[in-house]
Write a protein that holds these residues in place. Sequence first.
Motif, short mmCIF file in Angstrom:
data_model
loop_
_atom_site.label_atom_id
_atom_site.label_comp_id
_atom_site.label_asym_id
_atom_site.label_seq_id
_atom_site.Cartn_x
_atom_site.Cartn_y
_atom_site.Cartn_z
N TYR A 98 27.16 37.98 46.75
CA TYR A 98 28.26 37.56 45.87
C TYR A 98 29.07 38.78 45.44
O TYR A 98 28.58 39.90 45.47
CB TYR A 98 27.76 36.79 44.65
CG TYR A 98 26.83 37.54 43.74
CD1 TYR A 98 27.31 38.24 42.62
CD2 TYR A 98 25.45 37.56 43.97
CE1 TYR A 98 26.45 38.93 41.78
CE2 TYR A 98 24.59 38.24 43.13
CZ TYR A 98 25.09 38.93 42.04
OH TYR A 98 24.23 39.61 41.20
N ALA A 99 30.32 38.51 45.09
CA ALA A 99 31.21 39.57 44.63
C ALA A 99 32.20 38.96 43.65
O ALA A 99 32.54 37.78 43.75
CB ALA A 99 31.93 40.21 45.80
N ASP A 100 32.63 39.78 42.70
CA ASP A 100 33.62 39.35 41.70
C ASP A 100 35.02 39.56 42.26
O ASP A 100 35.43 40.69 42.54
CB ASP A 100 33.48 40.17 40.42
CG ASP A 100 32.10 40.06 39.78
OD1 ASP A 100 31.39 39.07 40.09
OD2 ASP A 100 31.73 40.94 38.99
N ASP A 101 35.76 38.47 42.41
CA ASP A 101 37.09 38.50 42.99
C ASP A 101 38.12 39.01 41.99
O ASP A 101 38.11 38.61 40.83
CB ASP A 101 37.46 37.09 43.46
CG ASP A 101 38.71 37.10 44.31
OD1 ASP A 101 38.57 37.31 45.52
OD2 ASP A 101 39.81 36.92 43.76
N MET A 102 38.98 39.90 42.44
CA MET A 102 39.99 40.48 41.54
C MET A 102 41.40 40.00 41.84
O MET A 102 42.39 40.69 41.53
CB MET A 102 39.88 42.01 41.59
CG MET A 102 38.51 42.48 41.09
SD MET A 102 38.23 44.24 41.34
CE MET A 102 39.16 44.88 39.94
N GLU A 103 41.51 38.82 42.45
CA GLU A 103 42.78 38.13 42.71
C GLU A 103 43.60 38.74 43.84
O GLU A 103 44.21 38.02 44.63
CB GLU A 103 43.67 38.05 41.45
CG GLU A 103 43.05 37.31 40.29
CD GLU A 103 42.85 35.82 40.54
OE1 GLU A 103 43.47 35.28 41.47
OE2 GLU A 103 42.06 35.21 39.81
#
Length: 157
Positions: A98-103
């Motif tokens: 998983y990864a945190d999306d930064m738009e």
Amino acid sequence: NMTTFNIEKHNHHGEFVLAYPGEVVQRGDTWICLRAVFDRHESNLGFVTFRRGDVFYEWFFTDLWYNIFQVHDGDTETIKGWYCNITRPAFIEADRVYADDMELDVYVTPNGTIILLDEEEFAALDLPTDERMAALHAIQDIRQRVAARDLPFTTIA
């Protein structure tokens, strides 16, 4: 026998957004490559359309601020391009990534044209300066990879 993985997208707050299955193609110490089949509704971005059945080879990195999805047409296996999500470095576990999306997103066409997406959405995020800088550096890193034809951009003419 391919290992089934859960691929998760989180938003920039680290909150779960969606998950889908993938199969491990290859993995190294700081990265993993997964194969996933697009099974959502058709998504027309204007310069490319993702369709149900398209095959995505997805690279995630624990030491880079992006992932790279190499998109193949489901019927012909032709490469449609590379969709790069600017994210915080990925977490790769035994059976999930998983990864945190930064738009912010970068699309690379089969001929190497680079299209920057969602700059307004990125600008609107409340991010610390160091994270904003890391995201902008990630775009430069992708540009350099494309220019050098580094993996996975080796098929660009």
